[in-house]
Design a protein around this motif. Structure first.
Motif, short mmCIF file in Angstrom:
data_model
loop_
_atom_site.label_atom_id
_atom_site.label_comp_id
_atom_site.label_asym_id
_atom_site.label_seq_id
_atom_site.Cartn_x
_atom_site.Cartn_y
_atom_site.Cartn_z
N GLY A 1 0.82 -1.21 0.00
CA GLY A 1 0.00 0.00 0.00
C GLY A 1 0.86 1.26 0.00
N THR B 1 -16.06 -6.41 4.30
CA THR B 1 -16.59 -6.02 3.00
C THR B 1 -16.66 -4.50 2.88
N SER C 1 -8.82 -2.84 -1.07
CA SER C 1 -9.05 -1.61 -0.31
C SER C 1 -9.65 -0.51 -1.19
N GLY D 1 -4.74 -0.33 2.56
CA GLY D 1 -5.28 1.01 2.77
C GLY D 1 -4.47 1.79 3.80
N ILE E 1 -15.61 6.71 -0.83
CA ILE E 1 -14.81 6.44 0.38
C ILE E 1 -13.42 7.04 0.22
N TYR E 2 -12.82 6.83 -0.94
CA TYR E 2 -11.47 7.37 -1.19
C TYR E 2 -11.47 8.89 -1.05
N GLY F 1 -10.86 2.75 -5.23
CA GLY F 1 -11.59 4.00 -5.40
C GLY F 1 -10.71 5.17 -5.77
N ASP G 1 -16.55 2.92 -3.69
CA ASP G 1 -15.12 3.01 -3.38
C ASP G 1 -14.59 4.42 -3.67
N GLU G 2 -15.07 5.02 -4.74
CA GLU G 2 -14.62 6.37 -5.11
C GLU G 2 -15.02 7.40 -4.04
N ASP H 1 -12.01 9.93 2.65
CA ASP H 1 -10.87 9.66 3.53
C ASP H 1 -9.69 10.58 3.22
N TYR I 1 -1.17 2.81 2.38
CA TYR I 1 -1.39 3.92 1.45
C TYR I 1 -1.58 5.24 2.21
N GLU I 2 -2.41 5.19 3.25
CA GLU I 2 -2.69 6.41 4.04
C GLU I 2 -1.43 6.93 4.73
#
Lengths: 153, 153
Positions: A95, B59, A121, B93, B69-70, A126, B66-67, B73, B96-97
């Motif tokens: 990630g 899930t 994820s 995730g 949520i991205y 997304g 997803d878009e 966030d 990535y964050e």
């Protein structure tokens, strides 16, 4: 096993491919990674070939410190012409590498194996900057990789 | 459950905390996340309180794409004064964050629970920009978080 960036002096014109797969997140997919690396090797030089090594366990590389691994992997990522990330087995490192590849504007493809009962994820699926493709078989993946890599200038 | 950034209109002067924990990577640690969020709430407003919700399964959130949520966030991450990432359960995730938080120059602490038979990724533990602290108990973690958060200007 000591793997350093110096082994990667690659002739000009050969595509340099950074393959990202889980190491400390879990090695369930190591045999798959090895097969993917073999497919990628038909298109260029895989900088991170050790990701597919059966000898590399979830404890990671024992001959390098974490700081040395981080510096080497970021150097390889900076050198790479393209990044392919297998994202079926969850991994902080993968990630992290995806976000760094995005920041470096590298062509990036995430590949996700269907049928494992999870979903990728939302930070990947997304993300408008990240292309994700699902696959069910190595044959299907072979076509996906070929299509993606041949389109890179 | 629909969680949007608009719920986070927070009075000026309250520290905004982005807590990152695994969702689709696996929810084994959800009860722990809830306890950590309770600890963090003593220091400020936790933007990502839903990460500790028992109702949120691997899930993910079903009311948002997803878009969405991205985008939500990343907006929360940009608003945050500090990022705390629990990195025991592997997660694309969260990795990535962490890279995005680093790129945004956010104060960032990774926390890792000892005794699970894994090691944190070298992309986190070997990254000079990322502070990682191990812990064995909630009491110990409470002190680690307080020390870190009180030092933020």
């Amino acid at each position: 096993m000591r793997i350093s960036p110096t082994r990667c002096i690659i002739p000009v014109g050969i595509m340099k491919i950074y393959f990202a797969g889980s190491i400390r997140g879990g090695r369930d997919d190591v045999a798959l990674y090895r097969r993917i690396i073999a497919l990628l090797s038909d298109h260029g030089e895989v900088l991170t070939e050790h990701v597919g090594s059966e000898g590399l366990t979830p404890t990671g590389e024992d001959a390098l410190s974490d700081e040395e691994i981080y510096a080497r992997d970021m150097a390889w990522l900076a050198q790479a012409d393209v990044v392919i990330a297998e994202v079926t087995t969850p991994s902080h490192g993968v990630g992290y590498e995806i976000a760094q590849a995005e920041a470096m504007n590298k062509p990036l493809l995430c590949i996700y194996r269907l049928g494992v009962g999870r979903r990728p994820s939302a930070m990947l699926a997304g993300n408008p900057a990240t292309r994700c493709e699902d696959y069910e078989s190595i044959e299907q993946l072979k076509s996906i990789l070929a299509r993606f890599l041949r389109a890179i200038p």
